[in-house]
Design a protein around this motif. Structure first.
Motif, PDB file in Angstrom:
ATOM      1  N   GLY A 125      -4.678   3.242   2.620  1.00 39.52           N
ATOM      2  CA  GLY A 125      -4.989   3.351   1.203  1.00 39.52           C
ATOM      3  C   GLY A 125      -6.142   4.275   0.943  1.00 39.52           C
ATOM      4  O   GLY A 125      -6.887   4.654   1.849  1.00 39.52           O
ATOM      5  N   GLU A 126      -6.333   4.659  -0.303  1.00 41.45           N
ATOM      6  CA  GLU A 126      -7.418   5.529  -0.682  1.00 41.45           C
ATOM      7  C   GLU A 126      -8.731   4.765  -0.718  1.00 41.45           C
ATOM      8  O   GLU A 126      -8.799   3.680  -1.280  1.00 41.45           O
ATOM      9  CB  GLU A 126      -7.147   6.163  -2.062  1.00 41.45           C
ATOM     10  N   GLN A 127      -9.761   5.330  -0.112  1.00 41.15           N
ATOM     11  CA  GLN A 127     -11.049   4.662  -0.023  1.00 41.15           C
ATOM     12  C   GLN A 127     -11.675   4.515  -1.399  1.00 41.15           C
ATOM     13  O   GLN A 127     -11.625   5.412  -2.229  1.00 41.15           O
ATOM     14  CB  GLN A 127     -12.001   5.427   0.888  1.00 41.15           C
ATOM     15  N   THR A 128     -12.267   3.331  -1.637  1.00 42.29           N
ATOM     16  CA  THR A 128     -12.952   3.104  -2.904  1.00 42.29           C
ATOM     17  C   THR A 128     -14.267   3.832  -2.905  1.00 42.29           C
ATOM     18  O   THR A 128     -14.891   4.057  -1.872  1.00 42.29           O
ATOM     19  CB  THR A 128     -13.226   1.592  -3.108  1.00 42.29           C
ATOM     20  N   SER A 129     -14.715   4.239  -4.090  1.00 38.47           N
ATOM     21  CA  SER A 129     -15.968   4.997  -4.199  1.00 38.47           C
ATOM     22  C   SER A 129     -17.163   4.069  -4.146  1.00 38.47           C
ATOM     23  O   SER A 129     -17.053   2.877  -4.321  1.00 38.47           O
ATOM     24  CB  SER A 129     -15.980   5.759  -5.518  1.00 38.47           C
ATOM     25  N   SER A 156      -7.159  -3.165   2.525  1.00 41.62           N
ATOM     26  CA  SER A 156      -6.870  -1.784   2.156  1.00 41.62           C
ATOM     27  C   SER A 156      -8.055  -1.154   1.422  1.00 41.62           C
ATOM     28  O   SER A 156      -8.817  -1.823   0.727  1.00 41.62           O
ATOM     29  CB  SER A 156      -5.622  -1.711   1.273  1.00 41.62           C
ATOM     30  N   ARG A 157      -8.195   0.151   1.635  1.00 41.19           N
ATOM     31  CA  ARG A 157      -9.267   0.965   1.056  1.00 41.19           C
ATOM     32  C   ARG A 157     -10.632   0.655   1.664  1.00 41.19           C
ATOM     33  O   ARG A 157     -11.652   1.055   1.125  1.00 41.19           O
ATOM     34  CB  ARG A 157      -9.303   0.843  -0.476  1.00 41.19           C
ATOM     35  N   ARG A 158     -10.626  -0.073   2.789  1.00 43.69           N
ATOM     36  CA  ARG A 158     -11.848  -0.325   3.552  1.00 43.69           C
ATOM     37  C   ARG A 158     -11.556  -0.071   5.027  1.00 43.69           C
ATOM     38  O   ARG A 158     -10.450  -0.343   5.500  1.00 43.69           O
ATOM     39  CB  ARG A 158     -12.335  -1.770   3.379  1.00 43.69           C
ATOM     40  N   VAL A 183       0.874  -1.170   0.000  1.00 44.91           N
ATOM     41  CA  VAL A 183       0.000   0.000   0.000  1.00 44.91           C
ATOM     42  C   VAL A 183       0.911   1.219   0.000  1.00 44.91           C
ATOM     43  O   VAL A 183       1.683   1.430   0.942  1.00 44.91           O
ATOM     44  CB  VAL A 183      -0.928   0.041   1.216  1.00 44.91           C
ATOM     45  N   ARG A 225      -5.673   6.119   8.440  1.00 47.71           N
ATOM     46  CA  ARG A 225      -6.771   7.045   8.683  1.00 47.71           C
ATOM     47  C   ARG A 225      -7.709   6.470   9.741  1.00 47.71           C
ATOM     48  O   ARG A 225      -7.844   5.261   9.891  1.00 47.71           O
ATOM     49  CB  ARG A 225      -7.554   7.278   7.400  1.00 47.71           C
ATOM     50  N   MET A 247      -8.191   2.658   8.447  1.00 49.21           N
ATOM     51  CA  MET A 247      -8.043   2.299   7.052  1.00 49.21           C
ATOM     52  C   MET A 247      -6.706   2.774   6.515  1.00 49.21           C
ATOM     53  O   MET A 247      -6.203   3.837   6.904  1.00 49.21           O
ATOM     54  CB  MET A 247      -9.167   2.918   6.208  1.00 49.21           C
TER      55      MET A 247
END
Length: 222
Positions: A218-222, A166-168, A130, A208, A216
């Motif tokens: 990584g960047e959060q998924t949309s 990641s991203r969750r 990540v 985050r 969390m």
């Protein structure tokens, strides 16, 4: 690190496998009865189940069929002395993902567990990445931008779960479950202590936090 359910009634083999997997960094819950293993699998979230067929109070195939009938998709590796072709077929047809015949080679068993974890995570190797952070799950090595980062066992387990999801957002309860087994409970502030240490070592922005949701990477998924 991943949490495993081990269902094995042999008084020597069960603890031996558990110790070996503990040393590999896994959280391992050991059960010697089929009904206890089935209840635990229904109640807890496991990454891989290691299941002997010849269990008392509910044999392994019964446990496996019950789990699959309830749509439990957890990977199951049968570990048994039953080595006839028809017995292998019965285990695989009941929903097993793999079949290992005793006597067990612990290195081979560990490799088969890693293979199931890779399939579950959609990975082709034993690393998680990540951003600039990479974990070698098998070797228990963490790096950031190619430089080694020293992590405690608890910090590694927390970070590995966050990176696997990641991203969750991952709840505190899920992280606590990653830090204890049936014999050892995590203290109430263990997760916060591990998160604080990881932020010191990897940077405050790497993890985050959202109240009511958890943590969390990584960047959060949309």
């Amino acid at each position: 690190m991943p949490r495993l359910l081990l269902a094995e009634d042999d008084p020597d083999l069960g603890p031996t496998i558990r110790r070996a997997l503990d040393l590999d960094g896994y959280i391992v819950d050991l059960f010697t009865r089929g009904d206890d293993a089935l209840a635990a699998a229904r109640w807890n979230e496991y990454d891989v189940i290691l299941l002997d067929i010849g269990l008392p109070h509910g044999d392994g195939l019964h446990v496996l069929r019950e789990l699959r009938a309830a749509r439990h998709a957890t990977p199951v590796i049968i570990v048994t002395a039953f080595d006839r072709t028809q017995q292998r077929i019965a285990g695989l047809d009941a929903g097993a993902d793999d079949y290992v015949v005793k006597p067990v080679d612990l290195d081979e068993l560990a490799a088969r567990i890693r293979a199931q974890l890779r399939r579950s995570d959609g990975r082709t190797n034993d690393t998680l990445s990540v951003g600039s952070v990479t974990l070698d799950v098998a070797g228990h090595v963490a790096t950031q931008a190619g430089e080694a980062v020293q992590l405690t066992a608890k910090e590694f387990r927390v970070l590995a779960l966050l990176m696997r999801r990641s991203r969750r957002f991952v709840s505190k309860a899920d992280l606590e479950a990653e830090l204890y087994d049936q014999d050892n409970w995590a203290e109430s502030n263990t997760v916060e202590v591990a998160i604080s240490a990881l932020r010191r070592k990897l940077g405050r922005d790497f993890i985050r936090t959202a109240r009511g949701l958890g943590y969390m990477v990584g960047e959060q998924t949309s």
